[in-house]
Design a protein around this motif. Structure first.
Motif, PDB file in Angstrom:
ATOM      1  N   PRO A  11    -100.098 -33.704 -22.158  1.00 12.61           N
ATOM      2  CA  PRO A  11    -100.618 -34.055 -23.489  1.00 12.61           C
ATOM      3  C   PRO A  11    -102.040 -34.594 -23.368  1.00 12.61           C
ATOM      4  O   PRO A  11    -102.469 -35.017 -22.293  1.00 12.61           O
ATOM      5  N   GLU A  12    -102.763 -34.573 -24.463  1.00 11.32           N
ATOM      6  CA  GLU A  12    -104.155 -35.026 -24.427  1.00 11.32           C
ATOM      7  C   GLU A  12    -104.275 -36.528 -24.221  1.00 11.32           C
ATOM      8  O   GLU A  12    -105.206 -36.994 -23.559  1.00 11.32           O
ATOM      9  N   ASP A  13    -103.380 -37.300 -24.803  1.00  3.49           N
ATOM     10  CA  ASP A  13    -103.472 -38.748 -24.658  1.00  3.49           C
ATOM     11  C   ASP A  13    -102.091 -39.369 -24.792  1.00  3.49           C
ATOM     12  O   ASP A  13    -101.094 -38.680 -25.037  1.00  3.49           O
ATOM     13  N   PHE A  14    -102.049 -40.686 -24.622  1.00  6.70           N
ATOM     14  CA  PHE A  14    -100.795 -41.431 -24.743  1.00  6.70           C
ATOM     15  C   PHE A  14    -101.112 -42.837 -25.213  1.00  6.70           C
ATOM     16  O   PHE A  14    -102.038 -43.480 -24.709  1.00  6.70           O
ATOM     17  N   GLU A  15    -100.353 -43.307 -26.177  1.00 10.90           N
ATOM     18  CA  GLU A  15    -100.458 -44.685 -26.641  1.00 10.90           C
ATOM     19  C   GLU A  15     -99.053 -45.215 -26.884  1.00 10.90           C
ATOM     20  O   GLU A  15     -98.193 -44.509 -27.425  1.00 10.90           O
ATOM     21  N   PRO A  42     -91.907 -51.645 -14.810  1.00  9.48           N
ATOM     22  CA  PRO A  42     -91.363 -51.684 -16.171  1.00  9.48           C
ATOM     23  C   PRO A  42     -92.207 -50.951 -17.195  1.00  9.48           C
ATOM     24  O   PRO A  42     -91.674 -50.304 -18.109  1.00  9.48           O
ATOM     25  N   LEU A  43     -93.543 -51.024 -17.069  1.00  7.27           N
ATOM     26  CA  LEU A  43     -94.394 -50.338 -18.050  1.00  7.27           C
ATOM     27  C   LEU A  43     -94.299 -48.823 -17.905  1.00  7.27           C
ATOM     28  O   LEU A  43     -94.269 -48.094 -18.909  1.00  7.27           O
ATOM     29  N   PRO A  58    -101.547 -39.004 -18.895  1.00 12.45           N
ATOM     30  CA  PRO A  58    -102.242 -39.991 -19.732  1.00 12.45           C
ATOM     31  C   PRO A  58    -101.514 -41.336 -19.812  1.00 12.45           C
ATOM     32  O   PRO A  58    -102.162 -42.380 -19.944  1.00 12.45           O
ATOM     33  N   ALA A  59    -100.203 -41.326 -19.714  1.00  8.48           N
ATOM     34  CA  ALA A  59     -99.461 -42.587 -19.706  1.00  8.48           C
ATOM     35  C   ALA A  59     -99.728 -43.369 -18.430  1.00  8.48           C
ATOM     36  O   ALA A  59     -99.825 -44.604 -18.450  1.00  8.48           O
ATOM     37  N   ILE A  60     -99.856 -42.669 -17.328  1.00  2.00           N
ATOM     38  CA  ILE A  60    -100.177 -43.331 -16.057  1.00  2.00           C
ATOM     39  C   ILE A  60    -101.548 -43.995 -16.147  1.00  2.00           C
ATOM     40  O   ILE A  60    -101.740 -45.140 -15.723  1.00  2.00           O
ATOM     41  N   ARG A  61    -102.513 -43.288 -16.735  1.00  2.00           N
ATOM     42  CA  ARG A  61    -103.854 -43.872 -16.901  1.00  2.00           C
ATOM     43  C   ARG A  61    -103.822 -45.064 -17.852  1.00  2.00           C
ATOM     44  O   ARG A  61    -104.512 -46.064 -17.637  1.00  2.00           O
ATOM     45  N   ARG A  62    -103.019 -44.966 -18.906  1.00  2.00           N
ATOM     46  CA  ARG A  62    -102.936 -46.063 -19.874  1.00  2.00           C
ATOM     47  C   ARG A  62    -102.345 -47.311 -19.232  1.00  2.00           C
ATOM     48  O   ARG A  62    -102.831 -48.428 -19.451  1.00  2.00           O
ATOM     49  N   ALA A  64    -102.437 -48.080 -16.048  1.00  2.00           N
ATOM     50  CA  ALA A  64    -103.446 -48.596 -15.120  1.00  2.00           C
ATOM     51  C   ALA A  64    -104.493 -49.420 -15.863  1.00  2.00           C
ATOM     52  O   ALA A  64    -104.913 -50.494 -15.401  1.00  2.00           O
ATOM     53  N   GLU A  65    -104.912 -48.945 -17.023  1.00  2.00           N
ATOM     54  CA  GLU A  65    -105.906 -49.670 -17.823  1.00  2.00           C
ATOM     55  C   GLU A  65    -105.351 -51.018 -18.288  1.00  2.00           C
ATOM     56  O   GLU A  65    -106.052 -52.042 -18.223  1.00  2.00           O
ATOM     57  N   MET A  66    -104.117 -51.042 -18.748  1.00  2.00           N
ATOM     58  CA  MET A  66    -103.527 -52.284 -19.237  1.00  2.00           C
ATOM     59  C   MET A  66    -103.368 -53.320 -18.127  1.00  2.00           C
ATOM     60  O   MET A  66    -103.473 -54.530 -18.377  1.00  2.00           O
ATOM     61  N   LEU A  67    -103.129 -52.882 -16.913  1.00  2.00           N
ATOM     62  CA  LEU A  67    -102.877 -53.801 -15.804  1.00  2.00           C
ATOM     63  C   LEU A  67    -104.109 -54.051 -14.943  1.00  2.00           C
ATOM     64  O   LEU A  67    -104.039 -54.823 -13.980  1.00  2.00           O
ATOM     65  N   GLY A  68    -105.222 -53.407 -15.272  1.00  2.00           N
ATOM     66  CA  GLY A  68    -106.428 -53.585 -14.473  1.00  2.00           C
ATOM     67  C   GLY A  68    -106.284 -53.042 -13.065  1.00  2.00           C
ATOM     68  O   GLY A  68    -106.842 -53.597 -12.114  1.00  2.00           O
ATOM     69  N   MET A  69    -105.554 -51.938 -12.927  1.00  2.00           N
ATOM     70  CA  MET A  69    -105.312 -51.341 -11.614  1.00  2.00           C
ATOM     71  C   MET A  69    -106.065 -50.012 -11.489  1.00  2.00           C
ATOM     72  O   MET A  69    -106.256 -49.311 -12.492  1.00  2.00           O
ATOM     73  N   PRO A  70    -106.476 -49.633 -10.272  1.00  2.00           N
ATOM     74  CA  PRO A  70    -107.007 -48.286 -10.083  1.00  2.00           C
ATOM     75  C   PRO A  70    -105.936 -47.252 -10.437  1.00  2.00           C
ATOM     76  O   PRO A  70    -104.755 -47.442 -10.139  1.00  2.00           O
ATOM     77  N   VAL A  71    -106.340 -46.188 -11.065  1.00  2.00           N
ATOM     78  CA  VAL A  71    -105.372 -45.163 -11.484  1.00  2.00           C
ATOM     79  C   VAL A  71    -104.581 -44.636 -10.301  1.00  2.00           C
ATOM     80  O   VAL A  71    -103.374 -44.379 -10.402  1.00  2.00           O
ATOM     81  N   ILE A  72    -105.234 -44.501  -9.140  1.00  2.00           N
ATOM     82  CA  ILE A  72    -104.547 -43.940  -7.977  1.00  2.00           C
ATOM     83  C   ILE A  72    -103.402 -44.837  -7.530  1.00  2.00           C
ATOM     84  O   ILE A  72    -102.374 -44.359  -7.041  1.00  2.00           O
ATOM     85  N   ARG A  73    -103.515 -46.161  -7.724  1.00  2.00           N
ATOM     86  CA  ARG A  73    -102.444 -47.071  -7.328  1.00  2.00           C
ATOM     87  C   ARG A  73    -101.214 -46.872  -8.221  1.00  2.00           C
ATOM     88  O   ARG A  73    -100.076 -46.875  -7.743  1.00  2.00           O
ATOM     89  N   VAL A  74    -101.431 -46.680  -9.505  1.00  2.00           N
ATOM     90  CA  VAL A  74    -100.310 -46.425 -10.410  1.00  2.00           C
ATOM     91  C   VAL A  74     -99.737 -45.042 -10.141  1.00  2.00           C
ATOM     92  O   VAL A  74     -98.520 -44.833 -10.206  1.00  2.00           O
ATOM     93  N   MET A  75    -100.605 -44.090  -9.809  1.00  2.00           N
ATOM     94  CA  MET A  75    -100.136 -42.744  -9.479  1.00  2.00           C
ATOM     95  C   MET A  75     -99.236 -42.778  -8.245  1.00  2.00           C
ATOM     96  O   MET A  75     -98.226 -42.055  -8.174  1.00  2.00           O
ATOM     97  N   GLU A  76     -99.573 -43.623  -7.279  1.00  2.00           N
ATOM     98  CA  GLU A  76     -98.742 -43.741  -6.077  1.00  2.00           C
ATOM     99  C   GLU A  76     -97.340 -44.218  -6.423  1.00  2.00           C
ATOM    100  O   GLU A  76     -96.352 -43.730  -5.867  1.00  2.00           O
TER     101      GLU A  76
END
Length: 276
Positions: A11-15, A42-43, A58-62, A64-76
């Motif tokens: 999808p294009e985005d996620f909120e 949990p998120l 896009p949910a993974i990126r969202r 990461a943004e909320m938690l102040g984490m690099p996207v790659i860390r959430v992707m892992e």
């Protein structure tokens, strides 16, 4: 370990919805400043729950943004844990246990039913109702073979009742969770063989035991407690002689003197200058 990749179509985005966003903020608030990354699982789980059972990029990126984490860390995290589905699943997502206990009890026949009714693994039926995946042990070995569908377990399956179950789910008919043969929890298939006497657990025997205990307790029995949980005074011999004094003062030492007398400092016999 299988290679886990994101779905080709995203999808294009996620909120988060407003309710889920408030829920996520409460999860983040549980952790001290600088430790918000602890809320990542949990998120991600809530994002998957909101997005029809699978986790888009896009949910993974969202998250990461909320938690102040690099996207790659959430992707892992998302690609490591198999609880996160990285591609679309059916409305009823069937996770079929194929490990040894279930395999010995007929899990391979259940796979054939899945291929017949649904198709190959990870395939979503045209109506979007069903998809399936073979997984490792789901912890219901005594009720094998079994599957987990969304959040519920379905146990004691055979090809006939399993196919009926899938068709009922697809048609929106009510189904019964748990054992499909009427078994109670993990009881033997033929019915209970132990603890069949209801008086063992209905409280009646406990009452009789308590009555016998009260009748046989002697007045001076050291096991009879006071309201404070200590042995009663009348069961302590030393208490009879102390008459309210501390036990240490009531008991004489080996020489016949009370502890307070035995510990009294003795006056030195040595004379000092100036004494007669």
């Amino acid at each position: 370990m299988s290679v886990r990749r994101l779905a080709a179509v995203q999808p294009e985005d996620f909120e988060f919805t407003q309710d889920n966003l408030q829920w996520a903020e409460r999860q983040i608030a549980k952790y001290p400043e600088g430790r918000q990354a602890s809320a990542v699982i949990p998120l991600l789980w809530k994002a998957q729950e909101q997005h029809h059972g699978w986790l888009p990029e896009p949910a993974i990126r969202r998250v990461a943004e909320m938690l102040g984490m690099p996207v790659i860390r959430v992707m892992e995290v998302a690609t490591f844990y198999t609880m996160f589905n990285l591609e679309p699943v059916g409305e009823h997502f069937v996770q079929l246990c194929g490990t040894t206990p279930c395999m010995l009890r007929g899990a391979n026949a259940l796979k054939d039913v899945c291929r017949k009714v649904i198709g190959e693994q990870r395939h979503v039926t045209g109506d979007g109702k069903l998809s399936w995946l073979e997984v490792e042990c789901l912890g219901a070995c005594a009720n094998a073979p079994m599957v987990q569908i969304n959040y519920d377990y379905y146990e004691d399956l055979d090809p006939e009742n399993f196919e009926t179950l899938l068709e009922d789910l697809r048609a929106g008919r009510a189904v019964r969770t748990g054992s499909q043969t009427g078994r109670s929890c993990s009881a033997p298939l033929g019915g209970d063989t132990t603890l069949t006497d209801e008086t063992l657990y209905d409280g009646s025997r406990v009452g009789k035991w308590r009555k016998r205990f009260d009748e046989t307790s002697a007045p001076g029995d050291a096991t009879e407690p006071t309201s404070e949980g200590r042995p009663a005074e009348l069961s302590r011999p030393e208490a009879k002689t102390s008459k309210g004094k501390q036990d240490a003062e009531a008991l004489p030492d080996a020489g016949g003197a009370k502890p307070s007398e035995a510990k009294a400092p003795r006056r030195s016999a040595k004379k000092t200058d100036g004494e007669g």
